[in-house]
Design a protein around this motif. Sequence first.
Motif, mmCIF file in Angstrom:
data_model
loop_
_atom_site.group_PDB
_atom_site.id
_atom_site.type_symbol
_atom_site.label_atom_id
_atom_site.label_comp_id
_atom_site.label_asym_id
_atom_site.label_seq_id
_atom_site.Cartn_x
_atom_site.Cartn_y
_atom_site.Cartn_z
ATOM 1 N N THR A 15 0.854 -1.175 0.000
ATOM 2 C CA THR A 15 0.000 0.000 0.000
ATOM 3 C C THR A 15 0.892 1.229 0.000
ATOM 4 O O THR A 15 1.850 1.307 0.763
ATOM 5 N N MET A 16 0.566 2.172 -0.870
ATOM 6 C CA MET A 16 1.322 3.412 -0.945
ATOM 7 C C MET A 16 0.347 4.572 -0.799
ATOM 8 O O MET A 16 -0.709 4.579 -1.434
ATOM 9 N N ASP A 17 0.708 5.535 0.035
ATOM 10 C CA ASP A 17 -0.083 6.738 0.177
ATOM 11 C C ASP A 17 0.465 7.782 -0.798
ATOM 12 O O ASP A 17 1.645 8.130 -0.735
ATOM 13 N N ILE A 18 -0.394 8.238 -1.697
ATOM 14 C CA ILE A 18 -0.006 9.242 -2.682
ATOM 15 C C ILE A 18 -0.911 10.455 -2.454
ATOM 16 O O ILE A 18 -2.006 10.539 -3.009
ATOM 17 N N PRO A 19 -0.480 11.391 -1.587
ATOM 18 C CA PRO A 19 -1.336 12.505 -1.181
ATOM 19 C C PRO A 19 -1.853 13.379 -2.331
ATOM 20 O O PRO A 19 -2.958 13.884 -2.269
ATOM 21 N N LYS A 20 -1.029 13.554 -3.374
ATOM 22 C CA LYS A 20 -1.465 14.442 -4.462
ATOM 23 C C LYS A 20 -2.424 13.768 -5.443
ATOM 24 O O LYS A 20 -2.895 14.392 -6.382
ATOM 25 N N LEU A 21 -2.745 12.503 -5.210
ATOM 26 C CA LEU A 21 -3.667 11.773 -6.077
ATOM 27 C C LEU A 21 -5.048 11.731 -5.425
ATOM 28 O O LEU A 21 -5.184 11.388 -4.254
ATOM 29 N N THR A 22 -6.057 12.113 -6.185
ATOM 30 C CA THR A 22 -7.446 12.044 -5.731
ATOM 31 C C THR A 22 -8.171 11.028 -6.604
ATOM 32 O O THR A 22 -7.679 10.672 -7.683
ATOM 33 N N PRO A 23 -9.325 10.549 -6.181
ATOM 34 C CA PRO A 23 -10.074 9.629 -7.047
ATOM 35 C C PRO A 23 -10.355 10.223 -8.429
ATOM 36 O O PRO A 23 -10.274 9.513 -9.435
ATOM 37 N N GLU A 24 -10.627 11.510 -8.490
ATOM 38 C CA GLU A 24 -10.907 12.163 -9.771
ATOM 39 C C GLU A 24 -9.660 12.200 -10.662
ATOM 40 O O GLU A 24 -9.734 11.922 -11.863
ATOM 41 N N THR A 47 5.682 11.291 -8.996
ATOM 42 C CA THR A 47 7.095 10.958 -9.172
ATOM 43 C C THR A 47 7.206 9.684 -10.014
ATOM 44 O O THR A 47 6.226 8.946 -10.185
ATOM 45 N N ALA A 48 8.394 9.415 -10.489
ATOM 46 C CA ALA A 48 8.616 8.187 -11.255
ATOM 47 C C ALA A 48 8.284 6.959 -10.407
ATOM 48 O O ALA A 48 7.695 5.994 -10.905
ATOM 49 N N GLY A 49 8.635 6.982 -9.129
ATOM 50 C CA GLY A 49 8.337 5.858 -8.239
ATOM 51 C C GLY A 49 6.849 5.648 -8.037
ATOM 52 O O GLY A 49 6.368 4.514 -7.981
ATOM 53 N N THR A 58 4.979 -2.135 -7.685
ATOM 54 C CA THR A 58 6.278 -2.218 -7.030
ATOM 55 C C THR A 58 6.633 -0.873 -6.400
ATOM 56 O O THR A 58 6.811 0.113 -7.114
ATOM 57 N N PRO A 59 6.731 -0.808 -5.068
ATOM 58 C CA PRO A 59 7.116 0.450 -4.428
ATOM 59 C C PRO A 59 8.601 0.737 -4.649
ATOM 60 O O PRO A 59 9.394 -0.181 -4.908
ATOM 61 N N PRO A 60 8.991 2.003 -4.554
ATOM 62 C CA PRO A 60 10.383 2.378 -4.830
ATOM 63 C C PRO A 60 11.418 1.610 -4.018
ATOM 64 O O PRO A 60 12.463 1.227 -4.564
ATOM 65 N N ASP A 61 11.165 1.361 -2.730
ATOM 66 C CA ASP A 61 12.177 0.663 -1.926
ATOM 67 C C ASP A 61 12.370 -0.777 -2.384
ATOM 68 O O ASP A 61 13.486 -1.295 -2.367
ATOM 69 N N MET A 66 15.697 -4.775 -5.316
ATOM 70 C CA MET A 66 15.783 -5.838 -6.327
ATOM 71 C C MET A 66 16.798 -5.532 -7.412
ATOM 72 O O MET A 66 17.387 -6.439 -7.994
ATOM 73 N N PHE A 67 17.003 -4.250 -7.703
ATOM 74 C CA PHE A 67 17.878 -3.858 -8.805
ATOM 75 C C PHE A 67 18.994 -2.929 -8.333
ATOM 76 O O PHE A 67 19.362 -1.989 -9.011
ATOM 77 N N LYS A 68 19.549 -3.237 -7.157
ATOM 78 C CA LYS A 68 20.562 -2.362 -6.569
ATOM 79 C C LYS A 68 21.891 -2.381 -7.308
ATOM 80 O O LYS A 68 22.673 -1.460 -7.179
#
Length: 69
Positions: A15-24, A47-49, A58-61, A66-68
């Motif tokens: 689960t990722m919280d994306i504050p600038k994203l709204t349902p609309e 952001t790209a992530g 896939t979350p950024p971390d 996985m691809f370090k």
Amino acid sequence: MKLTRICQLNGHTYTMDIPKLTPEKLQKGLDARANGALIQNAFPYLTAGEREFLLTGTPPDVWDEMFKD
């Protein structure tokens, strides 16, 4: 807005919280994608992530771990 996705790389649920994203905004971006827009054009304010999470779950971390190398 909190989104939950299953990661296409490892099958885990994140689960990722994306504050600038709204349902609309999500629906508008998904509609743009359905009409052929690239994700960076459909969701230019994310952001790209955050966009990667929308695409693959896939979350950024996890991506970094996985691809370090």
